[in-house]
Design an enzyme around this catalytic site. Structure first.
Site, PDB file in Angstrom:
ATOM      1  CB  SER A 152      -0.949   0.010   1.200  1.00  0.00           C
ATOM      2  OG  SER A 152      -0.214  -0.042   2.405  1.00  0.00           O
ATOM      3  CG  HIS A 155      -3.612  -0.777  -2.271  1.00  0.00           C
ATOM      4  ND1 HIS A 155      -4.156   0.492  -2.329  1.00  0.00           N
ATOM      5  CD2 HIS A 155      -3.452  -1.054  -0.960  1.00  0.00           C
ATOM      6  CE1 HIS A 155      -4.276   0.970  -1.100  1.00  0.00           C
ATOM      7  NE2 HIS A 155      -3.870   0.050  -0.250  1.00  0.00           N
ATOM      8  CE  LYS A 173      -7.292   0.202   0.632  1.00  0.00           C
ATOM      9  NZ  LYS A 173      -7.614   1.338   1.476  1.00  0.00           N
TER      10      LYS A 173
HETATM   11  C1  LIG Z   1      -3.311  -3.077   2.188  1.00  0.00           C
HETATM   12  C2  LIG Z   1      -4.536  -2.660   2.924  1.00  0.00           C
HETATM   13  N1  LIG Z   1      -5.258  -3.602   3.551  1.00  0.00           N
HETATM   14  C3  LIG Z   1      -6.362  -3.288   4.225  1.00  0.00           C
HETATM   15  C4  LIG Z   1      -6.831  -1.995   4.301  1.00  0.00           C
HETATM   16  C5  LIG Z   1      -8.051  -1.700   5.097  1.00  0.00           C
HETATM   17  O1  LIG Z   1      -9.134  -1.531   4.246  1.00  0.00           O
HETATM   18  P1  LIG Z   1     -10.356  -0.585   4.655  1.00  0.00           P
HETATM   19  O2  LIG Z   1      -9.912   0.817   4.337  1.00  0.00           O
HETATM   20  O3  LIG Z   1     -11.478  -1.059   3.816  1.00  0.00           O
HETATM   21  O4  LIG Z   1     -10.577  -0.773   6.108  1.00  0.00           O
HETATM   22  C6  LIG Z   1      -6.129  -1.002   3.621  1.00  0.00           C
HETATM   23  C7  LIG Z   1      -6.626   0.397   3.599  1.00  0.00           C
HETATM   24  O5  LIG Z   1      -6.367   1.269   4.285  1.00  0.00           O
HETATM   25  C8  LIG Z   1      -4.942  -1.325   2.935  1.00  0.00           C
HETATM   26  O6  LIG Z   1      -4.211  -0.396   2.327  1.00  0.00           O
END
Ligand SMILES: Cc1ncc(COP(=O)(O)O)c(C=O)c1O
Length: 389
Positions: free
Chosen positions: A181, A209, A240
């Site tokens: 991310s 992502h 996303k």
């Molecule tokens: C790699 C990753 N996993 C999980 C999440 C968590 O997702 P959410 O924003 O739907 O809680 C995010 C987002 O912030 C992320 O970047």
């Protein structure tokens, strides 16, 4: 004596680690308005522009008309609404798995899945750059946690050996992201799968992502590499590229049955609004339709444009691998200053600092959307070239 809250906040400010909320006076899109100023937005994970897509808005409105705005309680307590069921059927089809379960966020999906699968007698092995939701999920469930340096296959294998010798009866789960991310690069997925299979471990792959950006119809990295059947637990978020909100786990029917029984963030939390589920279903249908492919093609063209404008970031065979481009500046102060400079010129590019990234690796995180115009990309690159030269 414990430090006061005010002292703690002062300390964050002194270390350039203080964060504050910015109110948008516009929808979340490539051109936003913040405090009365128009800005071009390079901070969002809405890679395909679906957060404001009319088809998704209509799906949400229709679900509100049919089901109202709330879900009443946890789905185990008060029954499960049709939009959640339809979404999960579609998710399973989209990710080519037997079944799927949706959660109120990706964060909740990570906590729920790791907590359902692992307890004190188990072992979780994570890539060092894994997202906070995965780290927190691993820590909270009480399993023995081991971390391997980013994509370091040798260290991953030595942790698996350690688990085999010291915890022979443990369930061992390897955790990684397909697209990281804050770095935008990929996991070494084929190699990781080969190693975890040799040790009989499970793999949880967070495709947050990658979905919408990589793979046929944006199905993600496992699909792109033909490895879906060898990933035990596919995690992702609806928030996303899919443009909505919520998270999910896709996998075998038994895995999903276990999560329905054991994932605390599912069992003890009110179901997300039916409108979110309906909009997310519309997002997946969008991705499966020709318009989804066109949107991804535009995103690819925008990414190629960015790479052409910023060749010094892509030297020595380094390629643009996702819609996330980090520009690492080092100290937090440097990243904050660069972000402020860009903001003064009308560009919203966030500074990412500790603890999201390592202390000495603060950065600008540029995210590209299919909705950016050529002009928007060229002009931000002109400014970024001065910062990152
Ligand atoms: C790699 C990753 N996993 C999980 C999440 C968590 O997702 P959410 O924003 O739907 O809680 C995010 C987002 O912030 C992320 O970047």
């Amino acid at each position: 004596m414990a430090i006061t809250i005010a002292q703690e906040l002062d300390e964050l400010r002194a270390r350039s680690l203080y964060r504050k909320l910015r109110t948008l006076d516009s929808p979340q899109q490539t051109a936003v308005e913040i405090a009365g100023r128009k800005m071009v937005n390079f901070s969002s994970n809405d890679y395909l522009g679906l957060a404001t897509e009319p088809i998704l808005r209509e799906a949400a409105k229709a679900a509100i008309d049919e089901y109202g705005v709330g879900s009443g309680a946890s789905r185990l307590v008060c029954g499960t609404l049709k939009p959640h069921v339809r979404l999960e059927e579609k998710l399973a089809e989209f990710k080519r798995t037997e079944a799927a379960l949706s959660f109120s966020s990706g964060y909740a999906a990570a906590l729920g899945a790791l907590g359902a699968l692992c307890g004190r007698d188990d072992v979780i092995i994570l890539d060092k750059l894994c997202h906070a939701s995965l780290i927190d999920g691993a820590k909270l469930c009480g399993a023995a946690v081991r971390v391997f340096p980013h994509n370091h296959l040798g260290k991953l294998e030595s942790h698996l050996q350690w688990a085999q010798e010291n915890h022979p009866d443990a369930r061992v789960v390897v955790v990684t992201e397909s697209v990281f991310s804050m770095d935008g690069d990929w996991a070494l997925l084929p190699e990781i799968i080969e190693i975890k299979d040799r040790y009989g471990a499970l793999l949880l792959l967070d495709e947050a992502h990658a979905v919408g950006v990589i793979g046929q119809h944006g199905r993600g990295l496992a699909d792109q590499l033909g490895l879906v059947g060898r990933v035990d637990i596919q995690m992702g978020t609806l928030s996303k590229a899919l443009g909505v909100s919520g998270g999910y786990i896709c996998g075998g029917r038994r895995l999903i049955e276990l999560l329905i029984n054991r994932a605390r963030s599912f069992v003890y939390s009110t179901a997300p609004p039916p409108a979110s589920a309906a909009a997310a279903l519309a997002a997946i249908e969008f991705m499966l339709a020709p318009i989804g492919e066109q949107r991804r093609q535009t995103l690819r063209e925008n990414l190629a444009r960015f790479a052409d404008e910023m060749p010094h970031l892509f030297k020595n065979g380094r390629k643009i691998m996702s819609a996330i481009i980090p520009i690492v500046l080092g100290p937090a102060e440097a990243a904050v200053e660069a972000s402020q400079l860009l903001a003064e010129k009308g560009y919203f590019v966030p500074a990412i600092r500790y603890p999201t990234v390592a202390r000495d690796a603060a950065r600008l995180r540029v995210t590209i959307s299919a909705k950016h115009s050529t002009k928007q990309i060229r002009s931000v690159c002109e400014l970024l070239r001065n910062i990152s030269a």
